[in-house]
Design a protein around this motif. Structure first.
Motif, PDB file in Angstrom:
ATOM      1  N   SER A  36       0.848  -1.195   0.000  1.00 31.26           N
ATOM      2  CA  SER A  36       0.000   0.000   0.000  1.00 31.26           C
ATOM      3  C   SER A  36       0.881   1.242   0.000  1.00 31.26           C
ATOM      4  O   SER A  36       2.043   1.199   0.420  1.00 31.26           O
ATOM      5  N   ARG A  37       0.288   2.342  -0.440  1.00 36.15           N
ATOM      6  CA  ARG A  37       1.016   3.607  -0.503  1.00 36.15           C
ATOM      7  C   ARG A  37       1.064   4.290   0.866  1.00 36.15           C
ATOM      8  O   ARG A  37       0.129   4.157   1.654  1.00 36.15           O
ATOM      9  N   ILE A  38       2.136   5.030   1.100  1.00 39.64           N
ATOM     10  CA  ILE A  38       2.219   5.902   2.269  1.00 39.64           C
ATOM     11  C   ILE A  38       2.317   7.350   1.793  1.00 39.64           C
ATOM     12  O   ILE A  38       2.927   7.634   0.766  1.00 39.64           O
ATOM     13  N   SER A  39       1.686   8.238   2.556  1.00 37.97           N
ATOM     14  CA  SER A  39       1.651   9.656   2.207  1.00 37.97           C
ATOM     15  C   SER A  39       1.828  10.502   3.461  1.00 37.97           C
ATOM     16  O   SER A  39       1.960   9.964   4.567  1.00 37.97           O
ATOM     17  N   ASN A  40       1.805  11.828   3.284  1.00 33.20           N
ATOM     18  CA  ASN A  40       1.921  12.777   4.396  1.00 33.20           C
ATOM     19  C   ASN A  40       3.169  12.489   5.236  1.00 33.20           C
ATOM     20  O   ASN A  40       3.105  12.406   6.462  1.00 33.20           O
ATOM     21  N   LEU A  41       4.282  12.338   4.549  1.00 32.25           N
ATOM     22  CA  LEU A  41       5.534  11.949   5.201  1.00 32.25           C
ATOM     23  C   LEU A  41       6.161  13.158   5.886  1.00 32.25           C
ATOM     24  O   LEU A  41       6.512  14.136   5.227  1.00 32.25           O
ATOM     25  N   GLU A  42       6.295  13.092   7.220  1.00 31.07           N
ATOM     26  CA  GLU A  42       6.687  14.265   8.004  1.00 31.07           C
ATOM     27  C   GLU A  42       7.787  13.935   9.009  1.00 31.07           C
ATOM     28  O   GLU A  42       7.645  14.208  10.193  1.00 31.07           O
ATOM     29  N   SER A  43       8.873  13.348   8.556  1.00 27.74           N
ATOM     30  CA  SER A  43       9.938  13.000   9.493  1.00 27.74           C
ATOM     31  C   SER A  43      11.230  12.716   8.740  1.00 27.74           C
ATOM     32  O   SER A  43      11.209  12.333   7.562  1.00 27.74           O
ATOM     33  N   LYS A  44      12.357  12.861   9.433  1.00 28.07           N
ATOM     34  CA  LYS A  44      13.649  12.451   8.881  1.00 28.07           C
ATOM     35  C   LYS A  44      13.662  10.966   8.545  1.00 28.07           C
ATOM     36  O   LYS A  44      14.481  10.507   7.752  1.00 28.07           O
ATOM     37  N   LEU A  45      12.748  10.201   9.156  1.00 26.82           N
ATOM     38  CA  LEU A  45      12.650   8.767   8.855  1.00 26.82           C
ATOM     39  C   LEU A  45      12.366   8.539   7.375  1.00 26.82           C
ATOM     40  O   LEU A  45      12.723   7.502   6.824  1.00 26.82           O
ATOM     41  N   PHE A  46      11.739   9.514   6.723  1.00 27.53           N
ATOM     42  CA  PHE A  46      11.335   9.364   5.318  1.00 27.53           C
ATOM     43  C   PHE A  46      12.164  10.229   4.373  1.00 27.53           C
ATOM     44  O   PHE A  46      11.721  10.523   3.259  1.00 27.53           O
ATOM     45  N   GLY A  53      11.891   0.377   1.889  1.00 30.02           N
ATOM     46  CA  GLY A  53      12.058  -0.030   3.278  1.00 30.02           C
ATOM     47  C   GLY A  53      13.506   0.019   3.723  1.00 30.02           C
ATOM     48  O   GLY A  53      13.805   0.418   4.862  1.00 30.02           O
ATOM     49  N   GLU A  54      14.402  -0.376   2.824  1.00 32.54           N
ATOM     50  CA  GLU A  54      15.825  -0.340   3.163  1.00 32.54           C
ATOM     51  C   GLU A  54      16.285   1.099   3.411  1.00 32.54           C
ATOM     52  O   GLU A  54      17.056   1.362   4.337  1.00 32.54           O
ATOM     53  N   ARG A  55      15.767   2.034   2.609  1.00 33.97           N
ATOM     54  CA  ARG A  55      16.118   3.442   2.807  1.00 33.97           C
ATOM     55  C   ARG A  55      15.578   3.943   4.154  1.00 33.97           C
ATOM     56  O   ARG A  55      16.248   4.711   4.857  1.00 33.97           O
ATOM     57  N   ILE A  56      14.373   3.506   4.526  1.00 33.26           N
ATOM     58  CA  ILE A  56      13.783   3.914   5.807  1.00 33.26           C
ATOM     59  C   ILE A  56      14.625   3.391   6.964  1.00 33.26           C
ATOM     60  O   ILE A  56      14.901   4.120   7.928  1.00 33.26           O
ATOM     61  N   ILE A  57      15.065   2.139   6.877  1.00 28.08           N
ATOM     62  CA  ILE A  57      15.926   1.589   7.937  1.00 28.08           C
ATOM     63  C   ILE A  57      17.248   2.357   7.987  1.00 28.08           C
ATOM     64  O   ILE A  57      17.737   2.700   9.065  1.00 28.08           O
ATOM     65  N   ARG A  58      17.817   2.643   6.820  1.00 25.12           N
ATOM     66  CA  ARG A  58      19.062   3.413   6.778  1.00 25.12           C
ATOM     67  C   ARG A  58      18.858   4.784   7.427  1.00 25.12           C
ATOM     68  O   ARG A  58      19.685   5.251   8.213  1.00 25.12           O
ATOM     69  N   ASN A  59      17.733   5.433   7.098  1.00 24.29           N
ATOM     70  CA  ASN A  59      17.428   6.742   7.695  1.00 24.29           C
ATOM     71  C   ASN A  59      17.352   6.632   9.212  1.00 24.29           C
ATOM     72  O   ASN A  59      17.855   7.511   9.933  1.00 24.29           O
ATOM     73  N   PHE A  60      16.721   5.579   9.723  1.00 20.33           N
ATOM     74  CA  PHE A  60      16.629   5.387  11.173  1.00 20.33           C
ATOM     75  C   PHE A  60      18.018   5.268  11.782  1.00 20.33           C
ATOM     76  O   PHE A  60      18.299   5.865  12.825  1.00 20.33           O
ATOM     77  N   LEU A  61      18.888   4.506  11.134  1.00 18.99           N
ATOM     78  CA  LEU A  61      20.235   4.323  11.664  1.00 18.99           C
ATOM     79  C   LEU A  61      21.035   5.625  11.629  1.00 18.99           C
ATOM     80  O   LEU A  61      21.959   5.818  12.419  1.00 18.99           O
ATOM     81  N   GLU A  62      20.659   6.555  10.732  1.00 21.91           N
ATOM     82  CA  GLU A  62      21.399   7.816  10.590  1.00 21.91           C
ATOM     83  C   GLU A  62      20.809   8.957  11.415  1.00 21.91           C
ATOM     84  O   GLU A  62      21.403  10.022  11.498  1.00 21.91           O
ATOM     85  N   ILE A  63      19.644   8.750  12.012  1.00 21.27           N
ATOM     86  CA  ILE A  63      19.007   9.814  12.811  1.00 21.27           C
ATOM     87  C   ILE A  63      19.880  10.159  14.005  1.00 21.27           C
ATOM     88  O   ILE A  63      20.361   9.256  14.676  1.00 21.27           O
ATOM     89  N   GLY A 103      14.272  11.238   1.506  1.00 25.47           N
ATOM     90  CA  GLY A 103      14.509  10.600   0.212  1.00 25.47           C
ATOM     91  C   GLY A 103      13.405   9.671  -0.248  1.00 25.47           C
ATOM     92  O   GLY A 103      13.520   9.049  -1.312  1.00 25.47           O
ATOM     93  N   ILE A 104      12.319   9.561   0.515  1.00 28.02           N
ATOM     94  CA  ILE A 104      11.186   8.697   0.144  1.00 28.02           C
ATOM     95  C   ILE A 104      10.102   9.563  -0.483  1.00 28.02           C
ATOM     96  O   ILE A 104       9.688  10.575   0.093  1.00 28.02           O
ATOM     97  N   GLU A 105       9.633   9.169  -1.653  1.00 25.73           N
ATOM     98  CA  GLU A 105       8.613   9.951  -2.340  1.00 25.73           C
ATOM     99  C   GLU A 105       7.228   9.666  -1.767  1.00 25.73           C
ATOM    100  O   GLU A 105       6.907   8.528  -1.403  1.00 25.73           O
ATOM    101  N   TYR A 125       5.271   2.694  -2.171  1.00 25.40           N
ATOM    102  CA  TYR A 125       4.635   1.469  -1.675  1.00 25.40           C
ATOM    103  C   TYR A 125       5.507   0.797  -0.618  1.00 25.40           C
ATOM    104  O   TYR A 125       6.723   0.689  -0.768  1.00 25.40           O
ATOM    105  N   VAL A 126       4.847   0.346   0.457  1.00 27.73           N
ATOM    106  CA  VAL A 126       5.496  -0.448   1.500  1.00 27.73           C
ATOM    107  C   VAL A 126       4.586  -1.633   1.833  1.00 27.73           C
ATOM    108  O   VAL A 126       3.414  -1.660   1.453  1.00 27.73           O
ATOM    109  N   TYR A 127       5.129  -2.591   2.577  1.00 28.93           N
ATOM    110  CA  TYR A 127       4.425  -3.857   2.792  1.00 28.93           C
ATOM    111  C   TYR A 127       3.789  -3.911   4.188  1.00 28.93           C
ATOM    112  O   TYR A 127       4.473  -3.729   5.202  1.00 28.93           O
TER     113      TYR A 127
END
Length: 195
Positions: free
Chosen positions: A119-129, A185-195, A131-133, A137-139
């Motif tokens: 499904s799609r994710i929207s309204n992305l409002e965090s450093k966690l996202f 998802g890999e980018r989101i995990i990478r972002n978490f590790l870089e926060i 580089g994510i458009e 789609y995420v699972y």
């Protein structure tokens, strides 16, 4: 950097471990309070029932420890839900980090429960996202959800809008499984590790 993946018999450890490995991250599966307390990042994975998850966490005396962590903490799926105030799944009182009460998807003709798939994710409002458009789609695999609330940092629909991700201070949660969500998802995990 050392990542503590909390071991409470509720996690999808193989997929998460593979995702962390692809990023070259050093991680350990543990319920040891000192290891968790001293880790640079903490991940609370989750697959299954929220009431059982809370019972396991309480048996290991982990909720109070998790609350006191000042490092970035990421809850995934049920791991996010038990960081909310309450879950209808097993009428579970949860940790209360996120200001949300988890509900079961209502029975709606033509809408499958559990919600399983991309499904799609929207309204992305965090450093966690970073580089994510919007609309990526995420699972997801879940029958329960967190409604929109002040801690919402991403949304999805099934069929109504709900919280796909939450944040409060150093705590993050994703209802979806980033470890099963491909490059996004890999980018989101990478972002978490870089926060």
């Amino acid at each position: 950097m050392m990542i503590a993946v909390i071991d409470y018999n509720m996690g999808n450890i193989c997929s998460l471990g593979n995702a962390l490995g692809r990023l070259g991250a050093e991680w350990v599966l543990t319920a040891d309070h000192d290891v968790i307390r001293n880790a640079d990042r903490v991940i609370l994975p989750g697959v299954g029932n929220a009431a059982e998850a809370m019972a396991n966490l309480q048996r290991l005396q982990l909720p109070e420890l998790i609350w006191k962590l000042r490092r970035p903490v990421l809850g995934i799926c049920v791991g996010m839900q038990v960081m909310c105030r309450h879950s209808e799944e097993g009428d579970a009182e949860c940790m209360g980090i996120f200001d949300a009460k988890v509900k079961r998807f209502p029975a709606v003709p033509g809408i499958k429960v559990p919600h399983m798939g991309w499904s799609r994710i929207s309204n992305l409002e965090s450093k966690l996202f970073k580089g994510i458009e919007k609309g990526s789609y995420v699972y997801f695999v879940h029958s329960y959800y967190a409604p929109l609330c002040p801690d919402t940092i991403a949304t999805s629909r099934h069929p109504e809008m709900y919280s796909a991700a939450l944040k409060y201070e150093n705590f993050y949660g994703t209802q979806f499984h980033p470890e099963k969500s491909g490059d996004v998802g890999e980018r989101i995990i990478r972002n978490f590790l870089e926060i």
